[in-house]
Each structure stands twice: as C-alpha cells, then as structure tokens.
Enzyme design. Structure first.
Site, short mmCIF file in Angstrom:
data_model
loop_
_atom_site.label_atom_id
_atom_site.label_comp_id
_atom_site.label_asym_id
_atom_site.label_seq_id
_atom_site.Cartn_x
_atom_site.Cartn_y
_atom_site.Cartn_z
N ASN A 77 72.26 23.17 -16.23
CA ASN A 77 73.55 22.87 -16.82
C ASN A 77 73.39 22.51 -18.29
OD1 ASN A 77 76.35 22.31 -17.00
ND2 ASN A 77 76.35 21.57 -14.89
N HIS A 107 52.40 9.91 -27.32
CA HIS A 107 52.01 9.37 -28.63
C HIS A 107 51.04 8.22 -28.40
CE1 HIS A 107 55.16 11.71 -30.57
NE2 HIS A 107 55.90 11.40 -29.51
N GLY A 134 72.20 14.79 -13.02
CA GLY A 134 72.56 14.61 -14.42
C GLY A 134 71.84 13.44 -15.07
N ARG A 172 62.03 5.83 -7.75
CA ARG A 172 61.26 5.47 -6.56
C ARG A 172 61.83 6.24 -5.37
NH1 ARG A 172 65.36 2.46 -6.86
NH2 ARG A 172 66.24 1.19 -5.24
#
Length: 184
Positions: A77, A107, A134, A172
C-alpha cells in the site's frame, strides 16, 4: 556496503547509485494514476526483482532499489519505505499496509564514527504469506517467517517465527495462527 561491512554513504559510487534510484523513484511516484503498465515498467527497472501480479502503490521510497526483491502476487500500500543498503527479500503473497518501513541501515553507537559518516547494513527477509499491518517498522537484520501477521504500528526488532501474530513495540508474539499439532 552490499556485504554489510562499514561504508561511508558519501562515497561517489554509492551516491551515483542512489541518484539513479531517486530518478526512477520520481518517475514511479509521478506516473499518472491510471498508468499501471508504466509504473510496473519503472519498478522492473528499479528493483532487483518484482514478481508477477505484484502491485506497489505510490508513493514508494528506497535507497538503491537494486537490493529489493519482491515475490509474486504481493501488494504494498501507499508510503512503503524500503531502505536497501543491503538485501530486502519479500516472499510471495505478502501484504504490506500503508506507511510500512523496512530499514536495513545501521549506524555506529559510538559518536565519533557516527559523526564521521560511517554506517553499515543488515538484510531483512519477509517470508511468503506475511501480512505487515499499517505503520509497521522492521529493523535491520530481521527475518519474518512465512504466514506471520504483524499488527499495525509494531516495531520488529528481532526475528519472528512462521505462523504467529506479533504486536507491540517491541513486537512480541501473542499467539500462534496455526494449531500446534498442525505443521506450518
């Protein structure tokens, strides 16, 4: 960079690859809403592989594109961010909700190397039949097993097995989606 070793993002070769990706990304994102064939052609040029029947809705963002492989019959999407300094592999029949982030760059924790511009990457793998809700964020080095569902807004910081529902920050496992006595 592609092997996961430390690199500097301001390297001219890396910058040239990133510029190529940004140009193709702009063509993809700016295509007419009814130009499915044109967007598909740009994806095929940009990505390492894109399977038959796969749809990616704009806007789409990536670092290089060439390290992304998406299987067949997938749907991504709007707002997918796939930062591919190393491989991102997405299996077949994967559903990706809006505003999902697949983040391979890492990093240094030490401020000196970080300020000097050093970074590295760890690959991401998403198995067949996965559904990423989402706003899911998948962090560097994570593998998500087949048929797993990751709930909206989850932040996946460690591997997830096949056939489970995972939610939260950090994500989890809250239950299996297939009975224990049935193979996944």
């Amino acid at each position: 960079m592609l092997a996961g070793a430390p690199y500097r993002a301001d390297d001219p070769e890396i910058q040239a690859r990133a510029l190529r990706a940004r140009r193709l990304e702009a063509r993809f994102n700016d295509a007419a809403p009814d130009d499915d064939a044109g967007r598909r052609a740009v994806l095929e040029e940009l990505l390492g592989a894109v399977g038959e029947g796969t749809v990616v809705r704009p806007p789409f963002r990536c670092d290089h594109g060439s390290q992304i492989r998406i299987g067949a019959r997938c749907f991504a999407n709007t707002g997918l961010v796939a930062l591919d300094v190393v491989a991102i592999t997405i299996g077949d029949d994967v559903q990706i909700g809006p505003s999902v982030q697949l983040l391979t760059p890492t990093h240094p924790l030490e401020p000196g190397p970080r300020r000097a511009g050093w970074e590295a990457g760890e690959p991401i793998s998403v198995g067949d039949g996965v559904w990423l809700g989402g706003g899911v964020v998948v962090c560097p080095g994570v593998r998500i097993g087949a048929d797993t569902v990751v709930g909206a807004g989850a932040v996946v910081v460690r591997d997830l097995p096949s056939g489970v529902l995972a939610v939260g920050n950090p994500a989890r496992v809250v239950r299996r989606l297939v009975p224990e006595d049935r193979p996944l």
